[in-house]
Design a protein around this motif. Structure first.
Motif, mmCIF file in Angstrom:
data_model
loop_
_atom_site.group_PDB
_atom_site.id
_atom_site.type_symbol
_atom_site.label_atom_id
_atom_site.label_comp_id
_atom_site.label_asym_id
_atom_site.label_seq_id
_atom_site.Cartn_x
_atom_site.Cartn_y
_atom_site.Cartn_z
ATOM 1 N N GLY A 195 56.952 -33.120 -16.152
ATOM 2 C CA GLY A 195 56.993 -31.778 -15.581
ATOM 3 C C GLY A 195 57.830 -30.784 -16.350
ATOM 4 O O GLY A 195 57.615 -29.574 -16.261
ATOM 5 N N GLY A 196 58.807 -31.264 -17.113
ATOM 6 C CA GLY A 196 59.664 -30.339 -17.855
ATOM 7 C C GLY A 196 58.910 -29.523 -18.877
ATOM 8 O O GLY A 196 59.170 -28.324 -19.050
ATOM 9 N N ASN A 197 57.962 -30.143 -19.569
ATOM 10 C CA ASN A 197 57.195 -29.411 -20.576
ATOM 11 C C ASN A 197 56.324 -28.320 -19.962
ATOM 12 O O ASN A 197 56.064 -27.299 -20.601
ATOM 13 C CB ASN A 197 56.315 -30.373 -21.374
ATOM 14 N N ASP A 198 55.871 -28.545 -18.744
ATOM 15 C CA ASP A 198 55.046 -27.530 -18.075
ATOM 16 C C ASP A 198 55.798 -26.209 -17.955
ATOM 17 O O ASP A 198 55.213 -25.132 -18.118
ATOM 18 C CB ASP A 198 54.643 -28.016 -16.686
ATOM 19 N N THR A 199 57.094 -26.285 -17.653
ATOM 20 C CA THR A 199 57.876 -25.060 -17.480
ATOM 21 C C THR A 199 58.075 -24.325 -18.798
ATOM 22 O O THR A 199 58.411 -23.142 -18.797
ATOM 23 C CB THR A 199 59.260 -25.388 -16.879
ATOM 24 N N LEU A 200 57.842 -25.011 -19.921
ATOM 25 C CA LEU A 200 58.048 -24.422 -21.239
ATOM 26 C C LEU A 200 56.747 -23.945 -21.878
ATOM 27 O O LEU A 200 56.700 -23.697 -23.072
ATOM 28 C CB LEU A 200 58.714 -25.447 -22.167
#
Length: 292
Positions: free
Chosen positions: A95-100
């Motif tokens: 999920g962290g990459n989605d925010t980026l």
């Protein structure tokens, strides 16, 4: 026996009653970035795998996670391989990459996460999930850039919490671990856990599984795996690898993030920045409601 590759078959397989199959899905956090062993990564999932089997059992661990993975890629690129391995335990931490990414879509992320978790649990796997700290805080970005990322991360974590209950997963609040106050837990890039940070995540998951009644082996060691990175290491990373990371994101993340920051600034001047928080929270709630 510990299988730490990507779908490689084990040379020797104990009987079904003796073997615990553990599969990890996700991005660079689960791949193990920040915990280097030799020429590759180890990471919290591999550390946990070593501590899973009680006496008399073996574990087969397969790490399907890869750097840059998005929630929207789980069902097509990782789930088929995971199902083929018939795991009894499966980690889904992403999920962290989605925010980026400029194309952030909480509804699509929700659908992909639910489909992945539903298929794994439906085939008999006990799930491990986690909520994550927002990258803006870890990277110490300026507030106008950090706030939109934090808002997105809250939405992703809201969805993960709801899906954890829906699929009866074992959940770790990784976001609440002391990343910002204990520098040694972060690697030199300030975005991924250090070796000690990965050890901490593995120990916390081990604790949760033990509390849930799973028979396990001894917990992972609590001793620091390596000294924390110093200022020189921070500067060296930024001068060599950090600049390449920023350049790679300049055509994807940066334009969208600057637009978000501009909108954030205008909203704050008008006293309406909370509206953006409410809109994102509403979008997450609607995405979850669409699951039925």
């Amino acid at each position: 026996m510990l299988e730490a590759g990507r779908g490689r078959a084990a040379e020797e397989r104990p009987t079904a009653g003796e073997l615990l199959r553990f599969v990890a899905l996700g991005d660079s956090l689960t791949e193990g970035v920040g915990d280097q062993v030799g020429e590759g990564w180890r990471g919290w999932a591999a550390v946990l795998a070593h501590a899973l089997p009680p006496e008399g059992r073996d574990v087969e661990f397969t790490n399907l996670a890869y750097s840059g993975a998005l929630t929207t890629e789980l069902t097509t690129r990782q789930l088929p391989g995971a199902l083929a391995l018939r795991p009894q335990l499966a980690a889904v931490v992403v999920g962290g990459n989605d925010t980026l990414r400029s194309g952030f879509d909480i509804r699509r992320a929700t659908l992909e996460l639910d489909a992945t978790m539903g298929e794994l649990s439906g085939h008999g796997a006990r799930l491990l999930t986690a909520c994550l700290p927002d990258p803006g805080s870890l990277l110490r970005l300026p507030a106008p850039l950090a706030r939109p990322l934090a808002r997105r991360m809250r939405a992703v974590n809201t969805v993960v919490h709801a899906l954890t209950e829906r699929h009866r997963a074992v959940h770790l609040h990784i976001a609440e671990l002391p990343w910002l106050t204990e520098r040694r837990l972060l690697s030199v890039d300030r975005l991924h856990p250090s070796a000690e940070g990965h050890q901490l995540i593995a120990r916390r998951f081990h604790d949760l599984l033990t509390e849930a009644g799973h028979p396990l082996g001894p917990p992972p060691t609590a001793a620091p795996a390596e000294p924390p990175p110093g200022l020189a290491a921070d500067l060296w990373w930024m001068a060599t690898r950090g600049t390449r990371w920023l350049a790679a994101r300049s055509t994807d993340l940066l334009p969208g993030l600057l637009a978000l920051a501009a909108a954030e600034g205008v909203a704050r001047l008008r006293g309406g920045s909370r509206r953006h928080d409410e809109q994102m929270a509403r979008a997450a709630a609607q995405a979850l409601a669409s699951l039925g």
